[in-house]
Design a protein around this motif. Structure first.
Motif, PDB file in Angstrom:
ATOM      1  N   SER A   1       7.543 -32.213   3.113  1.00 45.48           N
ATOM      2  CA  SER A   1       8.067 -31.025   2.448  1.00 45.48           C
ATOM      3  C   SER A   1       9.406 -30.584   3.013  1.00 45.48           C
ATOM      4  O   SER A   1       9.658 -30.671   4.223  1.00 45.48           O
ATOM      5  CB  SER A   1       7.071 -29.864   2.563  1.00 45.48           C
ATOM      6  OG  SER A   1       5.854 -30.194   1.952  1.00 45.48           O
ATOM      7  N   GLY A   2      10.265 -30.070   2.106  1.00 45.93           N
ATOM      8  CA  GLY A   2      11.541 -29.498   2.484  1.00 45.93           C
ATOM      9  C   GLY A   2      11.453 -27.971   2.562  1.00 45.93           C
ATOM     10  O   GLY A   2      10.392 -27.384   2.329  1.00 45.93           O
ATOM     11  N   PRO A   3      12.567 -27.295   2.857  1.00 46.13           N
ATOM     12  CA  PRO A   3      12.540 -25.832   3.030  1.00 46.13           C
ATOM     13  C   PRO A   3      12.153 -25.059   1.763  1.00 46.13           C
ATOM     14  O   PRO A   3      11.595 -23.975   1.853  1.00 46.13           O
ATOM     15  CB  PRO A   3      13.980 -25.502   3.452  1.00 46.13           C
ATOM     16  CG  PRO A   3      14.794 -26.672   2.988  1.00 46.13           C
ATOM     17  CD  PRO A   3      13.905 -27.859   3.121  1.00 46.13           C
ATOM     18  N   LEU A   4      12.464 -25.613   0.574  1.00 46.00           N
ATOM     19  CA  LEU A   4      12.152 -24.893  -0.667  1.00 46.00           C
ATOM     20  C   LEU A   4      10.700 -25.047  -1.093  1.00 46.00           C
ATOM     21  O   LEU A   4      10.254 -24.386  -2.041  1.00 46.00           O
ATOM     22  CB  LEU A   4      13.072 -25.364  -1.801  1.00 46.00           C
ATOM     23  CG  LEU A   4      14.564 -25.035  -1.663  1.00 46.00           C
ATOM     24  CD1 LEU A   4      15.317 -25.501  -2.899  1.00 46.00           C
ATOM     25  CD2 LEU A   4      14.757 -23.536  -1.459  1.00 46.00           C
ATOM     26  N   LYS A   5       9.941 -25.892  -0.383  1.00 46.01           N
ATOM     27  CA  LYS A   5       8.547 -26.117  -0.760  1.00 46.01           C
ATOM     28  C   LYS A   5       7.724 -24.835  -0.650  1.00 46.01           C
ATOM     29  O   LYS A   5       6.736 -24.643  -1.375  1.00 46.01           O
ATOM     30  CB  LYS A   5       7.955 -27.206   0.140  1.00 46.01           C
ATOM     31  CG  LYS A   5       6.496 -27.553  -0.158  1.00 46.01           C
ATOM     32  CD  LYS A   5       6.321 -28.201  -1.514  1.00 46.01           C
ATOM     33  CE  LYS A   5       4.889 -28.650  -1.707  1.00 46.01           C
ATOM     34  NZ  LYS A   5       4.654 -29.272  -3.022  1.00 46.01           N
ATOM     35  N   VAL A   6       8.160 -23.932   0.257  1.00 44.71           N
ATOM     36  CA  VAL A   6       7.422 -22.673   0.438  1.00 44.71           C
ATOM     37  C   VAL A   6       7.418 -21.848  -0.864  1.00 44.71           C
ATOM     38  O   VAL A   6       6.473 -21.103  -1.139  1.00 44.71           O
ATOM     39  CB  VAL A   6       8.033 -21.857   1.600  1.00 44.71           C
ATOM     40  CG1 VAL A   6       9.446 -21.372   1.249  1.00 44.71           C
ATOM     41  CG2 VAL A   6       7.134 -20.661   1.930  1.00 44.71           C
TER      42      VAL A   6
ATOM     43  N   LYS B   1      11.805 -33.645   1.815  1.00 42.69           N
ATOM     44  CA  LYS B   1      12.746 -34.322   2.708  1.00 42.69           C
ATOM     45  C   LYS B   1      12.635 -35.840   2.594  1.00 42.69           C
ATOM     46  O   LYS B   1      13.629 -36.560   2.624  1.00 42.69           O
ATOM     47  CB  LYS B   1      12.459 -33.924   4.159  1.00 42.69           C
ATOM     48  CG  LYS B   1      12.808 -32.481   4.478  1.00 42.69           C
ATOM     49  CD  LYS B   1      12.507 -32.190   5.951  1.00 42.69           C
ATOM     50  CE  LYS B   1      12.845 -30.751   6.297  1.00 42.69           C
ATOM     51  NZ  LYS B   1      12.534 -30.441   7.711  1.00 42.69           N
ATOM     52  N   ASP B   2      11.397 -36.284   2.441  1.00 40.93           N
ATOM     53  CA  ASP B   2      11.194 -37.729   2.412  1.00 40.93           C
ATOM     54  C   ASP B   2       9.895 -38.025   1.658  1.00 40.93           C
ATOM     55  O   ASP B   2       9.039 -37.156   1.483  1.00 40.93           O
ATOM     56  CB  ASP B   2      11.102 -38.293   3.830  1.00 40.93           C
ATOM     57  CG  ASP B   2      11.257 -39.816   3.852  1.00 40.93           C
ATOM     58  OD1 ASP B   2      11.654 -40.376   2.795  1.00 40.93           O
ATOM     59  OD2 ASP B   2      10.960 -40.414   4.888  1.00 40.93           O
ATOM     60  N   MET B   3       9.789 -39.280   1.225  1.00 39.93           N
ATOM     61  CA  MET B   3       8.586 -39.702   0.508  1.00 39.93           C
ATOM     62  C   MET B   3       8.246 -41.120   0.936  1.00 39.93           C
ATOM     63  O   MET B   3       9.092 -42.007   0.944  1.00 39.93           O
ATOM     64  CB  MET B   3       8.804 -39.644  -1.001  1.00 39.93           C
ATOM     65  CG  MET B   3       7.579 -40.059  -1.811  1.00 39.93           C
ATOM     66  SD  MET B   3       7.869 -39.925  -3.576  1.00 39.93           S
ATOM     67  CE  MET B   3       8.101 -38.175  -3.756  1.00 39.93           C
TER      68      MET B   3
END
Length: 568
Positions: free
Chosen positions: A135-140, A118-120
């Protein structure tokens, strides 16, 4: 500072790749090479990440870094299965590599949409730029993938440690240390959210250990040890042992001969008193004593012959161990048994008549030699001519005193000459009579004739009291196609490793062949033949024999002129 440290690690990895490449092995481990090429790319990503000034630059650096948790881990799995001898079907590899690259491409495709990160946040630590990721939703998906990969590696390593099968314990320990250190480092860094990863150090250490273990790894791969020409012999079994007698590897054919090797622990010595120890260790001891390293054994109603030689896969040629070759000689043994019975009968009939026995044996040899020549019209008279001119050559060698050749040794060399090509009788007539250039496979078969020549000499002279003559005759028969530079056959001996009698026979043999091949319009090509011999001194032939050859050239040419009515 961190940037320079990572750059230094990157520089070391590149040097290690150059170091491994310069070894120039015929057979390389594609998994090792994939790992050592990917690691510098990953470290490059870490190096760039410490220098970026924008979030987009950090994302791009992560694209390189993600090679470790996708492609590198997948290659590591297949490297371990290959090392353990576990066959993996092609479709499984396709699926695994496809999943790895799809995972990596997913990271690359999500640079700007916030689905993966999401952000860095970029943090200037004074030692380099550090990054904090949201982390975004696809990080899982990444964590699920990592867990599956790491579980697979842990399962394989556990099986390897428990089973301790026929693979190198040193290499197994190397895999265990590298994998364990990498896993622990990755978990600790994920838990404590460190600024700068220690993984580049682990990867560099892995590359260094792989480079150091590269020779050892190849020594455990029989296809790396045997030469290119030996790979054509699918009917020959090969096994390798190190200088301490520890088992390294073997090919499938050797397992057919000796299935016990399938459960033999790699890097371990054979059980004392076992059949394997009796075969291999006995040959090693004979080899060390400079005896004939040959052993004939019966395995399940099959007669086999086992030979031993030294091997090296290092560029400096330093000996690393012993290479054994085993082949089925059942059919040959039947023929040799008949010859043995003939010899026994003959010896019984001419008991205490040494001179008569010698005469009969020489006639038998000449008869066999003529049988060889009758199979190939192009070599007519070769045995007779070489038997004559070797007398001229040996006499000149004794006259010049280049080597200490006694009268007895000179007699043995001259009497041995007719036996040098007896082994050709076992070569297929289609190969012997072929006018066109032989194929690689046909040529490899043809090059076995010196081995068989030596075997026939041993059979013919087995019960002869003249042991010194038997040794000289065997050496002439087996080694007359060896070259001074080590590029000859069948054993690739170098320099003075080749017996003197074989070096002399080589010059005489090729001189006659050169005259015969260049003979046209009734003109004997003495200059052409001499040039071939002289130009080969130091490569094909012993350079100390050059003055001997020059000293007897006039006598040799006079001999051939007197026989000019015959075909050269």
């Amino acid at each position: 500072m961190v940037t320079f440290f990572y750059a230094f690690l990157l520089f070391i990895c590149i040097l290690l790749i150059i170091y491994m490449a310069q070894k120039n092995y015929e057979h390389i481990d594609i998994y090792y090479w994939t790992i050592v090429v990917i690691i510098p790319l990953i470290i490059l990503g870490y190096t760039l990440k410490t220098q970026v000034t924008t979030a987009e630059g950090a994302y791009i650096a992560f694209c390189y870094i993600y090679l470790d948790s996708t492609v590198l881990l997948t290659v590591a799995i297949f490297c371990i299965t290959h090392f353990m001898g576990i066959y993996v079907k092609k479709w499984i590899k396709v699926v695994a590599y496809s999943a790895a690259f799809l995972h990596m491409f997913m990271v690359w495709a999500c640079l700007h949409n916030g689905l993966y990160y999401k952000d860095m946040l970029l943090i200037d630590t004074g030692y380099g730029i550090a990054t904090k990721m949201v982390s975004g939703p696809l990080k899982v998906i990444h964590w699920i993938y990592i867990i599956i990969i790491l579980l697979s590696i842990l399962i394989l390593m556990s099986i390897a440690l428990i089973k301790r099968g026929t693979y190198s314990r040193k290499t197994l320990l190397l895999y265990t240390i590298l994998t364990g250190t990498g896993l622990i480092t990755y978990v600790l860094e994920s838990l404590f959210d460190v600024y700068f990863s220690f993984l580049p150090v682990v990867y560099t250490a892995a590359e260094l250990l792989i480079a150091v273990n590269y020779d050892n790894s190849h020594a455990h791969d029989i296809m790396s040890i045997i030469s290119e020409k030996q790979k054509y012999h699918e009917s020959i079994g090969y096994a390798a042992f190190d200088l301490e007698g520890r088992y390294l590897s073997c090919n499938e054919k050797m397992l057919e001969f000796l299935p016990q090797l399938a459960i033999q622990i790699v890097d371990a010595k054979l059980d004392e008193g076992s059949q394997l120890a009796d075969i291999f260790y006995d040959l090693i001891e004979k080899f060390k004593k400079s005896e004939k390293p040959v052993k004939k054994i019966e395995l399940n109603n099959i007669y086999c012959q086992c030979d031993v030689s030294e091997f090296s896969i290092r560029k400096d040629g330093k000996v690393q161990g012993y290479l054994f070759s085993m082949r089925d000689i059942t059919e040959e043994q039947k023929v040799l048994s008949v010859m043995q019975d003939y010899n026994k009968t003959l010896n019984a009939e001419v008991n205490k008549k040494t001179e008569r026995l010698k005469d009969i044996q020489e006639k038998v040899v000449l008869g066999l030699a003529n049988m060889v020549e009758n199979r190939d019209d192009s070599i007519g008279g070769h045995v007779k001519r070489t038997s004559d001119i070797i007398k001229i050559f040996v006499e000149e060698a004794r006259k010049q005193g280049v080597y200490d050749i006694t009268a007895r040794m000179a007699e043995c060399i001259i009497r041995s000459a007719p036996m040098h090509d007896l082994g050709k009788i076992t070569i297929d007539s289609a190969i012997i009579k072929k006018k066109e250039r032989l194929t690689d496979e046909e040529y490899e078969i043809f090059k076995t004739h010196p081995i068989k020549s030596g075997e026939f000499v041993n059979i013919i002279l087995r019960d002869v009291d003249e042991q010194d003559f038997g040794v000289v005759a065997y050496n002439v028969a087996r080694f007359h196609h060896e070259r001074w530079d080590g590029r000859g056959y069948p054993d690739g001996l170098v320099g003075t490793m080749i017996p003197l009698e074989a070096r002399i026979m080589s010059v005489v043999n090729y001189y006659d062949i050169a005259l015969r091949l260049n003979f046209k319009d009734g003109v004997l090509p003495f200059e052409t033949a001499a040039e071939e011999i002289i130009s080969g001194m130091g490569t094909k032939y012993d350079p100390k024999l050059l003055p001997v050859f020059n000293g007897c050239r006039d006598k040799l040419e006079e001999y051939y002129r007197n026989r000019q009515s015959q075909r050269v």
